[in-house]
Enzyme design. Sequence first.
Site, mmCIF file in Angstrom:
data_model
loop_
_atom_site.group_PDB
_atom_site.id
_atom_site.type_symbol
_atom_site.label_atom_id
_atom_site.label_comp_id
_atom_site.label_asym_id
_atom_site.label_seq_id
_atom_site.Cartn_x
_atom_site.Cartn_y
_atom_site.Cartn_z
ATOM 1 N N TYR A 26 0.915 -1.084 -0.077
ATOM 2 C CA TYR A 26 -0.057 -0.042 0.051
ATOM 3 C C TYR A 26 0.780 1.128 0.210
ATOM 4 O O TYR A 26 0.773 2.116 0.810
ATOM 5 C CB TYR A 26 -0.940 0.026 1.378
ATOM 6 C CG TYR A 26 -2.003 0.986 0.805
ATOM 7 C CD1 TYR A 26 -3.190 0.717 0.227
ATOM 8 C CD2 TYR A 26 -2.243 2.061 1.802
ATOM 9 C CE1 TYR A 26 -4.423 1.382 0.118
ATOM 10 C CE2 TYR A 26 -3.310 2.939 1.893
ATOM 11 C CZ TYR A 26 -4.462 2.497 0.910
ATOM 12 O OH TYR A 26 -5.488 3.344 0.717
ATOM 13 N N SER A 28 3.209 3.881 -2.841
ATOM 14 C CA SER A 28 2.786 5.117 -3.963
ATOM 15 C C SER A 28 1.708 4.343 -5.024
ATOM 16 O O SER A 28 0.580 4.728 -5.032
ATOM 17 C CB SER A 28 4.129 5.286 -4.651
ATOM 18 O OG SER A 28 3.686 6.115 -5.678
ATOM 19 N N ASP A 84 10.405 -3.373 -5.564
ATOM 20 C CA ASP A 84 10.882 -4.257 -6.427
ATOM 21 C C ASP A 84 11.727 -5.104 -5.807
ATOM 22 O O ASP A 84 11.928 -6.439 -6.042
ATOM 23 C CB ASP A 84 11.880 -3.670 -7.841
ATOM 24 C CG ASP A 84 10.750 -2.738 -8.531
ATOM 25 O OD1 ASP A 84 9.757 -3.402 -9.027
ATOM 26 O OD2 ASP A 84 10.914 -1.827 -9.037
ATOM 27 N N HIS A 109 5.743 -3.133 -13.076
ATOM 28 C CA HIS A 109 7.009 -3.008 -13.599
ATOM 29 C C HIS A 109 7.640 -4.248 -13.785
ATOM 30 O O HIS A 109 7.337 -5.391 -13.134
ATOM 31 C CB HIS A 109 7.942 -2.248 -12.744
ATOM 32 C CG HIS A 109 9.551 -1.916 -13.142
ATOM 33 N ND1 HIS A 109 9.590 -1.760 -14.416
ATOM 34 C CD2 HIS A 109 10.514 -1.803 -12.484
ATOM 35 C CE1 HIS A 109 10.848 -1.492 -14.417
ATOM 36 N NE2 HIS A 109 11.607 -1.543 -13.305
ATOM 37 N N GLU A 228 17.612 30.302 -11.848
ATOM 38 C CA GLU A 228 17.949 29.723 -13.363
ATOM 39 C C GLU A 228 17.898 28.472 -13.772
ATOM 40 O O GLU A 228 17.676 28.239 -15.048
ATOM 41 C CB GLU A 228 19.390 30.577 -13.649
ATOM 42 C CG GLU A 228 19.587 32.095 -13.626
ATOM 43 C CD GLU A 228 18.422 32.760 -14.317
ATOM 44 O OE1 GLU A 228 17.651 32.213 -15.411
ATOM 45 O OE2 GLU A 228 18.209 33.964 -14.214
ATOM 46 N N SER A 253 12.349 33.782 -25.930
ATOM 47 C CA SER A 253 13.030 34.810 -26.623
ATOM 48 C C SER A 253 13.697 34.214 -27.729
ATOM 49 O O SER A 253 14.366 32.913 -27.702
ATOM 50 C CB SER A 253 13.799 35.699 -25.842
ATOM 51 O OG SER A 253 15.016 35.044 -25.543
HETATM 52 P P1 NAD Z 1 6.724 1.933 -2.678
HETATM 53 O O1 NAD Z 1 7.843 1.662 -2.074
HETATM 54 O O2 NAD Z 1 5.850 3.210 -2.314
HETATM 55 O O3 NAD Z 1 5.543 1.154 -1.599
HETATM 56 C C1 NAD Z 1 5.893 -0.464 -1.171
HETATM 57 C C2 NAD Z 1 4.653 -0.746 -0.255
HETATM 58 O O4 NAD Z 1 5.095 -2.399 -0.001
HETATM 59 C C3 NAD Z 1 4.933 -0.340 1.120
HETATM 60 O O5 NAD Z 1 3.997 0.913 1.362
HETATM 61 C C4 NAD Z 1 4.314 -1.387 1.992
HETATM 62 O O6 NAD Z 1 3.121 -1.472 1.997
HETATM 63 C C5 NAD Z 1 4.582 -2.706 1.187
HETATM 64 N N1 NAD Z 1 6.144 -3.176 1.682
HETATM 65 C C6 NAD Z 1 7.442 -2.602 1.768
HETATM 66 N N2 NAD Z 1 8.190 -3.573 2.185
HETATM 67 C C7 NAD Z 1 7.636 -4.631 2.398
HETATM 68 C C8 NAD Z 1 8.029 -5.805 2.669
HETATM 69 N N3 NAD Z 1 9.543 -6.132 2.977
HETATM 70 N N4 NAD Z 1 7.124 -7.157 2.630
HETATM 71 C C9 NAD Z 1 6.028 -6.743 2.299
HETATM 72 N N5 NAD Z 1 5.285 -5.628 2.043
HETATM 73 C C10 NAD Z 1 6.220 -4.517 2.023
HETATM 74 O O7 NAD Z 1 6.530 1.134 -3.820
HETATM 75 P P2 NAD Z 1 6.061 1.675 -5.176
HETATM 76 O O8 NAD Z 1 7.062 2.739 -5.527
HETATM 77 O O9 NAD Z 1 4.617 1.879 -5.333
HETATM 78 O O10 NAD Z 1 6.426 0.330 -6.180
HETATM 79 C C11 NAD Z 1 5.686 -0.651 -6.452
HETATM 80 C C12 NAD Z 1 5.706 -1.307 -7.626
HETATM 81 O O11 NAD Z 1 5.282 -0.347 -8.733
HETATM 82 C C13 NAD Z 1 7.182 -1.601 -8.293
HETATM 83 O O12 NAD Z 1 7.286 -2.615 -9.109
HETATM 84 C C14 NAD Z 1 7.559 -0.174 -9.231
HETATM 85 O O13 NAD Z 1 8.645 -0.459 -9.918
HETATM 86 C C15 NAD Z 1 6.133 0.112 -9.667
HETATM 87 N N6 NAD Z 1 6.029 1.505 -10.075
HETATM 88 C C16 NAD Z 1 6.336 2.270 -9.223
HETATM 89 C C17 NAD Z 1 5.957 3.536 -9.655
HETATM 90 C C18 NAD Z 1 5.780 4.829 -8.866
HETATM 91 O O14 NAD Z 1 5.632 5.862 -9.327
HETATM 92 N N7 NAD Z 1 6.327 4.853 -7.649
HETATM 93 C C19 NAD Z 1 5.255 3.777 -11.038
HETATM 94 C C20 NAD Z 1 5.224 2.651 -12.056
HETATM 95 C C21 NAD Z 1 5.523 1.464 -11.389
HETATM 96 MG MG MG Z 2 10.687 2.897 -12.779
#
Ligand code: NAD
Ligand code: MG
Length: 331
Positions: A26, A28, A84, A109, A228, A253
Amino acid sequence: MAVTIYHEQDVDPRIIQGRKVAIIGYGSQGHAHALNLRDSGCDVRVGLREGSPSWKVAEEAGLRVTTIDQAAEEADFVMILVPDEKQAEVYERHIAPHLKEGDALAFAHGFNVHYGFIKPPEFVDVVMIAPKGPGHIVRRQYTEGSGVPDLACVEQDHTGSAWDLALSYAWGLGGARSGIIKSTFKDETEEDLFGEQAVLCGGLVEMIKAGFETLTEAGYPPELAYFEVYHEMKMIVDLMYESGIHFMNHSISNTAEYGEYYAGPKVINDESRRAMREILARIQDGSFARDFMDDCANGHAWLLEQRRKINEHEIERTGENIRSMFSWIKK
Ligand code: NAD
Ligand code: MG
Ligand code: MG
């Protein structure tokens, strides 16, 4: 056009509305996926670690929260949205044991599947729905009635209907409102890594820092240097984003436009392009993925050291002071 873009008329919402969806994590992306899918009429449960600080937050948002094992057991569509570098372990321990024939395993991803850190069994569909924007924008645009475009990909089509399923999930996220682009795990993974490394995050931050250091080392006031090479960046990018490079050039410009052609290729020169090709090669042959995972296994030592350095850079203190003077830059 080399890519195919799908819109609302190409999607059957009932496919994802008829599945039991588990959102694992839960953060981003996780909060955006869970809330958007729920608001699109899907049966959503969020799977979290026991004691996770997000547990209460997700419940307060009206979502049903359970353990990762329970969510994976109940669901027939499991979207993995933990960081990841944690996915392989979470998958092995808490998700793989609950996969049944015909379930779908989903990612935002392609990193873990493409580089082989996760090897799903042959009896499930493996799909990716990757929003081309940060999670908070994915949620905000959905609530505003629009949507961030998604890449949708199928790595493994066990049921024969994985593509329609991926499209339907992307619809639930709001992606069909702007467009769902068909891609592959390989292309998404390699292009995403290249973009964030060479241009968006790596290239951009380093270019701003180099411009700031060049001006301040020559004795110019840091506050003016900040304006800048940092503050104005957003305005230029906004013009390009909204209406193209030609419109940005029309808005600046003639002096600035002449300077663009005169100096740009001197900054991003043959050597920079060679470096970009090397970055891409290390992504393609898996060297980058190995370096990153090695550092993760080492407690993120290298990453944390770099983070400390940029946090202590003069440009960050200058920016903080300047931003506090402008009430129109909201937190
Ligand atoms: P994040 O770091 O925001 O969130 C990860 C969540 O995973 C945490 O909030 C927690 O709920 C849970 N978590 C963390 N550690 C854990 C553990 N050890 N065991 C179980 N749960 C755990 O991650 P994110 O940035 O939302 O990325 C998630 C996926 O989405 C990745 O594959 C990322 O590449 C992909 N992605 C992210 C974005 C982005 O904008 N952040 C954009 C496109 C794709
Ligand atoms: Mg990426
Ligand atoms: Mg990206």
